[in-house]
Motif scaffolding. Structure first.
Motif, PDB file in Angstrom:
ATOM      1  N   ALA A 117     -23.981  23.577  28.786  1.00  7.54           N
ATOM      2  CA  ALA A 117     -23.658  23.724  27.325  1.00  7.54           C
ATOM      3  C   ALA A 117     -23.790  22.913  26.666  1.00  7.54           C
ATOM      4  O   ALA A 117     -24.584  23.086  25.108  1.00  7.54           O
ATOM      5  CB  ALA A 117     -22.662  24.884  27.842  1.00  7.54           C
ATOM      6  N   ALA A 118     -22.592  21.830  26.443  1.00  2.00           N
ATOM      7  CA  ALA A 118     -22.427  21.070  25.222  1.00  2.00           C
ATOM      8  C   ALA A 118     -24.210  20.461  24.990  1.00  2.00           C
ATOM      9  O   ALA A 118     -24.487  20.331  23.717  1.00  2.00           O
ATOM     10  CB  ALA A 118     -21.922  19.984  26.637  1.00  2.00           C
ATOM     11  N   ARG A 119     -25.605  19.928  26.291  1.00  3.36           N
ATOM     12  CA  ARG A 119     -26.926  19.511  25.932  1.00  3.36           C
ATOM     13  C   ARG A 119     -27.329  20.458  24.911  1.00  3.36           C
ATOM     14  O   ARG A 119     -28.225  19.802  24.269  1.00  3.36           O
ATOM     15  CB  ARG A 119     -27.102  19.474  27.146  1.00  3.36           C
ATOM     16  N   VAL A 120     -27.228  21.894  25.568  1.00  2.67           N
ATOM     17  CA  VAL A 120     -28.042  22.676  24.952  1.00  2.67           C
ATOM     18  C   VAL A 120     -28.035  23.881  24.263  1.00  2.67           C
ATOM     19  O   VAL A 120     -28.689  24.411  23.646  1.00  2.67           O
ATOM     20  CB  VAL A 120     -29.524  22.843  26.378  1.00  2.67           C
TER      21      VAL A 120
ATOM     22  N   ASP B  36      -9.236  26.629  29.699  1.00  2.00           N
ATOM     23  CA  ASP B  36      -9.259  26.092  30.510  1.00  2.00           C
ATOM     24  C   ASP B  36      -9.086  24.639  28.989  1.00  2.00           C
ATOM     25  O   ASP B  36     -10.187  24.239  28.852  1.00  2.00           O
ATOM     26  CB  ASP B  36     -10.398  26.074  31.463  1.00  2.00           C
ATOM     27  N   ALA B  37      -7.880  23.865  29.159  1.00  2.00           N
ATOM     28  CA  ALA B  37      -8.531  23.415  27.548  1.00  2.00           C
ATOM     29  C   ALA B  37      -9.240  21.508  28.412  1.00  2.00           C
ATOM     30  O   ALA B  37      -9.697  21.158  27.152  1.00  2.00           O
ATOM     31  CB  ALA B  37      -6.948  22.424  27.662  1.00  2.00           C
ATOM     32  N   ASP B  38      -9.118  21.699  29.360  1.00  2.33           N
ATOM     33  CA  ASP B  38      -9.665  20.347  30.076  1.00  2.33           C
ATOM     34  C   ASP B  38     -11.436  20.327  29.594  1.00  2.33           C
ATOM     35  O   ASP B  38     -12.662  19.711  30.175  1.00  2.33           O
ATOM     36  CB  ASP B  38     -10.060  20.506  31.178  1.00  2.33           C
ATOM     37  N   ALA B  39     -11.541  21.971  29.912  1.00  2.00           N
ATOM     38  CA  ALA B  39     -13.535  22.801  30.031  1.00  2.00           C
ATOM     39  C   ALA B  39     -13.427  22.457  28.603  1.00  2.00           C
ATOM     40  O   ALA B  39     -14.486  21.736  28.507  1.00  2.00           O
ATOM     41  CB  ALA B  39     -13.390  23.594  30.456  1.00  2.00           C
ATOM     42  N   VAL B  40     -12.808  22.667  27.942  1.00  2.00           N
ATOM     43  CA  VAL B  40     -12.912  23.109  26.406  1.00  2.00           C
ATOM     44  C   VAL B  40     -13.516  21.446  25.521  1.00  2.00           C
ATOM     45  O   VAL B  40     -14.169  21.075  25.386  1.00  2.00           O
ATOM     46  CB  VAL B  40     -12.353  23.282  25.275  1.00  2.00           C
ATOM     47  N   GLU B  41     -12.116  20.403  26.121  1.00  2.00           N
ATOM     48  CA  GLU B  41     -12.894  19.251  25.749  1.00  2.00           C
ATOM     49  C   GLU B  41     -14.011  18.637  26.109  1.00  2.00           C
ATOM     50  O   GLU B  41     -14.493  17.967  26.187  1.00  2.00           O
ATOM     51  CB  GLU B  41     -11.581  17.410  26.487  1.00  2.00           C
ATOM     52  N   ARG B  42     -14.326  18.658  27.434  1.00  2.00           N
ATOM     53  CA  ARG B  42     -15.324  18.375  28.294  1.00  2.00           C
ATOM     54  C   ARG B  42     -16.474  19.170  27.088  1.00  2.00           C
ATOM     55  O   ARG B  42     -17.592  17.734  27.158  1.00  2.00           O
ATOM     56  CB  ARG B  42     -15.785  18.622  29.842  1.00  2.00           C
ATOM     57  N   PHE B  43     -16.775  20.107  27.177  1.00  2.00           N
ATOM     58  CA  PHE B  43     -17.650  20.397  26.268  1.00  2.00           C
ATOM     59  C   PHE B  43     -17.814  19.734  24.867  1.00  2.00           C
ATOM     60  O   PHE B  43     -19.166  19.132  24.675  1.00  2.00           O
ATOM     61  CB  PHE B  43     -17.570  22.432  26.311  1.00  2.00           C
ATOM     62  N   ARG B  44     -17.084  19.269  24.366  1.00  2.00           N
ATOM     63  CA  ARG B  44     -16.504  18.817  22.880  1.00  2.00           C
ATOM     64  C   ARG B  44     -17.048  17.362  23.424  1.00  2.00           C
ATOM     65  O   ARG B  44     -18.083  16.790  22.055  1.00  2.00           O
ATOM     66  CB  ARG B  44     -15.725  19.149  22.150  1.00  2.00           C
TER      67      ARG B  44
ATOM     68  N   ILE C 171     -27.881  30.756  20.563  1.00  2.00           N
ATOM     69  CA  ILE C 171     -27.890  30.538  22.370  1.00  2.00           C
ATOM     70  C   ILE C 171     -26.869  29.997  23.223  1.00  2.00           C
ATOM     71  O   ILE C 171     -26.988  28.837  22.515  1.00  2.00           O
ATOM     72  CB  ILE C 171     -29.434  30.452  23.516  1.00  2.00           C
ATOM     73  N   ASP C 172     -25.915  30.887  23.628  1.00  2.00           N
ATOM     74  CA  ASP C 172     -24.262  30.425  23.794  1.00  2.00           C
ATOM     75  C   ASP C 172     -24.440  29.942  25.270  1.00  2.00           C
ATOM     76  O   ASP C 172     -24.957  31.000  26.117  1.00  2.00           O
ATOM     77  CB  ASP C 172     -23.119  31.139  23.389  1.00  2.00           C
ATOM     78  N   VAL C 173     -24.031  28.992  25.854  1.00  2.00           N
ATOM     79  CA  VAL C 173     -24.216  29.060  27.818  1.00  2.00           C
ATOM     80  C   VAL C 173     -23.083  29.425  28.173  1.00  2.00           C
ATOM     81  O   VAL C 173     -22.024  28.232  28.366  1.00  2.00           O
ATOM     82  CB  VAL C 173     -24.571  27.319  27.560  1.00  2.00           C
ATOM     83  N   SER C 174     -22.864  30.287  28.957  1.00  2.00           N
ATOM     84  CA  SER C 174     -21.578  30.493  30.074  1.00  2.00           C
ATOM     85  C   SER C 174     -21.921  28.736  30.777  1.00  2.00           C
ATOM     86  O   SER C 174     -22.726  28.373  31.570  1.00  2.00           O
ATOM     87  CB  SER C 174     -21.385  31.631  30.407  1.00  2.00           C
ATOM     88  N   ALA C 175     -20.746  28.332  31.316  1.00  2.00           N
ATOM     89  CA  ALA C 175     -20.429  27.590  31.986  1.00  2.00           C
ATOM     90  C   ALA C 175     -18.918  27.348  33.243  1.00  2.00           C
ATOM     91  O   ALA C 175     -17.775  28.107  32.610  1.00  2.00           O
ATOM     92  CB  ALA C 175     -19.863  26.121  31.466  1.00  2.00           C
ATOM     93  N   PHE C 176     -18.827  27.420  34.512  1.00  2.00           N
ATOM     94  CA  PHE C 176     -17.137  27.497  35.452  1.00  2.00           C
ATOM     95  C   PHE C 176     -16.924  26.131  36.150  1.00  2.00           C
ATOM     96  O   PHE C 176     -15.894  25.945  36.485  1.00  2.00           O
ATOM     97  CB  PHE C 176     -17.286  28.727  36.131  1.00  2.00           C
ATOM     98  N   GLY C 177     -18.211  25.493  35.798  1.00  2.00           N
ATOM     99  CA  GLY C 177     -17.286  23.595  36.441  1.00  2.00           C
ATOM    100  C   GLY C 177     -18.832  22.779  35.841  1.00  2.00           C
ATOM    101  O   GLY C 177     -18.946  22.875  34.721  1.00  2.00           O
ATOM    102  N   PRO C 178     -18.036  21.291  36.151  1.00  2.00           N
ATOM    103  CA  PRO C 178     -18.830  20.515  35.102  1.00  2.00           C
ATOM    104  C   PRO C 178     -19.781  20.749  34.969  1.00  2.00           C
ATOM    105  O   PRO C 178     -20.782  20.202  33.968  1.00  2.00           O
ATOM    106  CB  PRO C 178     -18.734  19.080  36.153  1.00  2.00           C
TER     107      PRO C 178
END
Length: 318
Positions: free
Chosen positions: A180-183, A193-201, A167-174
């Motif tokens: 998405a990162a949690r579940v 958006d490299a910042d969003a990728v980094e926030r996810f990781r 299950i992959d989770v779609s996200a557009f805000g923090p």
């Protein structure tokens, strides 16, 4: 290496056309398929909206490529139990080559049963509980669940794949990115958006896949491509939460009158400039995406696939 997939648009195309596009995508060298899940198109000009699960069944018979919904909302129109059954059956049909992309949805599709459309924070809460329920069902045992938003009694999926559906989770805000990162088993978003990728990781996503989508409009006549992109997908340029809260295609048409062709030309790669198409996709690779899915806007599908097969994908995959 970044993979490049094709994004099938249920808003624009009939079931038969989507199946044919899947064949052409595989022949052109795309390695994966995304498919949108809508009840309504965004506007009447797009003109279609087949039931995605029926189309996935057809895709399983004509392509060897992995398939993922981009994305399904399992919180209102489809209960998480029903979504889990649909996803499990799809995974069986595709011999395990199926991922379930999920998100918190849009009123355009989800309010049709007359339910109250919750604010974003509540929808994310519902999505997290829905993911929990679906993961339990994918294990194949009997599930009873009495949560804040969903009740499940004595539910069991008898047709399940050998491994639980990712299950992959779609996200557009923090906040959604943190969810998405949690579940999630992966992260879906639509801008490089490299910042969003980094926030996810950093938030727990680690090395899980990051998946993105981009729309282009190939046509030898760039002006015609811009006109097509503006006529069919001006809604993509609407700001903020409007795409989540407008309730009907008619409302999107009204709001999209504020989007100029010039704005679309700035935002969407239009025409047949190879370097422009390559650069649009490389932006995602440079931002840290594992897979990028490309959608061709409009009717010029065969020309698009020939163009990407001969000129674009070879530059990206060498």
């Amino acid at each position: 290496m970044t993979d490049y997939g094709y994004f099938l648009s249920c808003e624009e195309h009939s079931p038969a056309d989507l199946v044919e596009q899947a064949r052409m995508a595989e022949q052109a060298g795309f390695t994966r398929l995304w498919i949108s899940d809508h009840f309504h198109p965004w506007n009447d000009a797009q003109g279609q909206s087949p039931f995605v699960w029926s189309v996935i069944g057809a895709l399983s018979q004509v392509t060897s490529l992995p398939v993922e919904t981009a994305v399904t909302c399992p919180i209102m129109r489809l209960h998480p139990v029903v979504t889990a059954q649909a996803a499990a059956t799809s995974a069986v049909l595709l011999d395990g080559r199926f991922r379930l992309g999920v998100g918190s949805g849009e009123a355009l599709n989800e309010h049709i049963l007359g339910d109250h459309w919750p604010q974003a924070s509540v929808r994310l809460e519902m999505l997290e509980e829905a993911v929990q329920v679906m993961r339990q069902l994918f294990e194949g045992g009997e599930v009873s669940h009495h949560g804040k938003h969903y009740t499940v009694e004595n539910a069991r999926l008898y047709t399940v794949p050998a491994e639980p559906v990712p299950i992959d989770v779609s996200a557009f805000g923090p906040n959604a990115t943190e969810l998405a990162a949690r579940v999630g088993d992966g992260f879906v978003t639509m801008t490089p958006d490299a910042d969003a990728v980094e926030r996810f990781r950093r938030g727990g996503g680690g090395n899980k896949p990051v998946l993105g989508g981009v729309k282009v409009c190939w046509n030898p006549d760039r002006d015609e491509a811009v006109r097509t992109a503006h006529r069919l997908w001006a809604n993509e340029q609407l700001p903020g939460e409007l795409p989540q809260i407008l309730p009907t295609p008619r409302h999107f048409e009204q709001a999209s009158q504020l989007v100029t062709p010039e704005r679309v030309a700035e935002a969407v790669t239009c025409g047949d400039d190879v370097d422009a198409h390559v650069a649009a996709l490389q932006a995602y690779a440079e931002a840290g995406f594992d897979t990028v899915y490309v959608n061709q806007i409009g009717p010029e599908q065969r020309g698009f696939f020939d163009f990407y097969r001969t000129k674009v994908l070879p530059q990206l995959t060498d």
